[in-house]
Design a protein around this motif. Structure first.
Motif, PDB file in Angstrom:
ATOM      1  N   ASP A 137       2.025   1.395   2.774  1.00 55.04           N
ATOM      2  CA  ASP A 137       1.173   2.534   3.130  1.00 55.04           C
ATOM      3  C   ASP A 137      -0.264   2.085   3.380  1.00 55.04           C
ATOM      4  OD1 ASP A 137       3.317   4.256   2.933  1.00 55.04           O
ATOM      5  OD2 ASP A 137       2.796   4.967   0.917  1.00 55.04           O
ATOM      6  N   ALA A 138      -0.777   1.201   2.533  1.00 52.98           N
ATOM      7  CA  ALA A 138      -2.135   0.697   2.700  1.00 52.98           C
ATOM      8  C   ALA A 138      -2.262  -0.099   3.999  1.00 52.98           C
ATOM      9  CB  ALA A 138      -2.533  -0.161   1.504  1.00 52.98           C
ATOM     10  N   SER A 139      -1.254  -0.886   4.329  1.00 54.40           N
ATOM     11  CA  SER A 139      -1.273  -1.668   5.571  1.00 54.40           C
ATOM     12  C   SER A 139      -1.265  -0.751   6.786  1.00 54.40           C
ATOM     13  CB  SER A 139      -0.070  -2.608   5.634  1.00 54.40           C
ATOM     14  OG  SER A 139      -0.171  -3.603   4.652  1.00 54.40           O
ATOM     15  N   ARG A 140      -0.467   0.272   6.727  1.00 50.62           N
ATOM     16  CA  ARG A 140      -0.421   1.226   7.854  1.00 50.62           C
ATOM     17  C   ARG A 140      -1.747   1.962   8.001  1.00 50.62           C
ATOM     18  NH1 ARG A 140       5.769   3.151   6.906  1.00 50.62           N
ATOM     19  NH2 ARG A 140       6.723   1.547   8.220  1.00 50.62           N
ATOM     20  N   LEU A 182       6.403  -7.082   4.866  1.00 51.91           N
ATOM     21  CA  LEU A 182       6.620  -6.176   3.732  1.00 51.91           C
ATOM     22  C   LEU A 182       7.935  -5.418   3.880  1.00 51.91           C
ATOM     23  CD1 LEU A 182       3.102  -4.632   3.073  1.00 51.91           C
ATOM     24  CD2 LEU A 182       4.452  -6.003   1.498  1.00 51.91           C
ATOM     25  N   GLU A 183       8.204  -4.939   5.091  1.00 52.70           N
ATOM     26  CA  GLU A 183       9.456  -4.221   5.315  1.00 52.70           C
ATOM     27  C   GLU A 183      10.658  -5.127   5.078  1.00 52.70           C
ATOM     28  OE1 GLU A 183       8.746  -2.738   9.256  1.00 52.70           O
ATOM     29  OE2 GLU A 183       7.949  -0.838   8.488  1.00 52.70           O
ATOM     30  N   SER A 184      10.543  -6.378   5.499  1.00 51.41           N
ATOM     31  CA  SER A 184      11.618  -7.346   5.281  1.00 51.41           C
ATOM     32  C   SER A 184      11.831  -7.593   3.784  1.00 51.41           C
ATOM     33  CB  SER A 184      11.276  -8.651   6.001  1.00 51.41           C
ATOM     34  OG  SER A 184      12.235  -9.624   5.726  1.00 51.41           O
ATOM     35  N   ASN A 216       5.997  -0.173  -1.460  1.00 49.56           N
ATOM     36  CA  ASN A 216       5.716   1.039  -0.671  1.00 49.56           C
ATOM     37  C   ASN A 216       4.218   1.308  -0.612  1.00 49.56           C
ATOM     38  OD1 ASN A 216       8.130   1.945   0.401  1.00 49.56           O
ATOM     39  ND2 ASN A 216       8.707   3.045  -1.454  1.00 49.56           N
ATOM     40  N   ALA A 217       3.533   1.113  -1.734  1.00 46.74           N
ATOM     41  CA  ALA A 217       2.086   1.310  -1.755  1.00 46.74           C
ATOM     42  C   ALA A 217       1.388   0.308  -0.839  1.00 46.74           C
ATOM     43  CB  ALA A 217       1.563   1.185  -3.185  1.00 46.74           C
ATOM     44  N   GLU A 218       1.834  -0.945  -0.859  1.00 48.55           N
ATOM     45  CA  GLU A 218       1.258  -1.968   0.024  1.00 48.55           C
ATOM     46  C   GLU A 218       1.516  -1.624   1.495  1.00 48.55           C
ATOM     47  OE1 GLU A 218       2.509  -5.953  -0.973  1.00 48.55           O
ATOM     48  OE2 GLU A 218       2.060  -5.658  -3.095  1.00 48.55           O
TER      49      GLU A 218
END
Length: 99
Positions: free
Chosen positions: A55-58, A24-26, A51-53
């Motif tokens: 945050d949810a992953s974290r 996601l960051e990539s 960003n929402a994805e």
């Protein structure tokens, strides 16, 4: 399932989640680089979604870590109870979460 297997499964899940977060960051970095060509509004929507994805992953990663710690503690308590029931005075092995 043994405690070691549970730990391995949890470790595997955490590694998969970390790879997903890195992906996601990539993708966010790539989208940022391409934002000038795509137009601002479309980029803003995509950026917000990513960003929402992220945050949810974290949040899921943190929940997995907490669940792993709780499982390890519960396993340690169960081992101690079994040893006590069997009359074994040897100390329980360390779960690696003390500290």
């Amino acid at each position: 399932m043994s405690g070691e297997s549970e730990g391995s499964a949890l470790d595997l899940a955490v590694r998969r989640l970390e790879r997903a977060v890195a992906s996601l960051e990539s993708r966010m970095t790539a989208k940022t680089a391409d934002s000038d060509a795509d137009g601002g509004d479309l980029f803003d929507q995509d950026h917000a979604r990513l960003n929402a994805e992220l945050d949810a992953s974290r949040a899921r990663e943190k929940a997995l870590e907490e669940a792993g710690a709780q499982a390890s503690e519960a396993l340690g308590r169960a081992i101690a109870e079994i040893r006590a029931a069997l009359g074994d005075d040897a100390p329980a092995p360390s779960t690696g979460t003390e500290g």
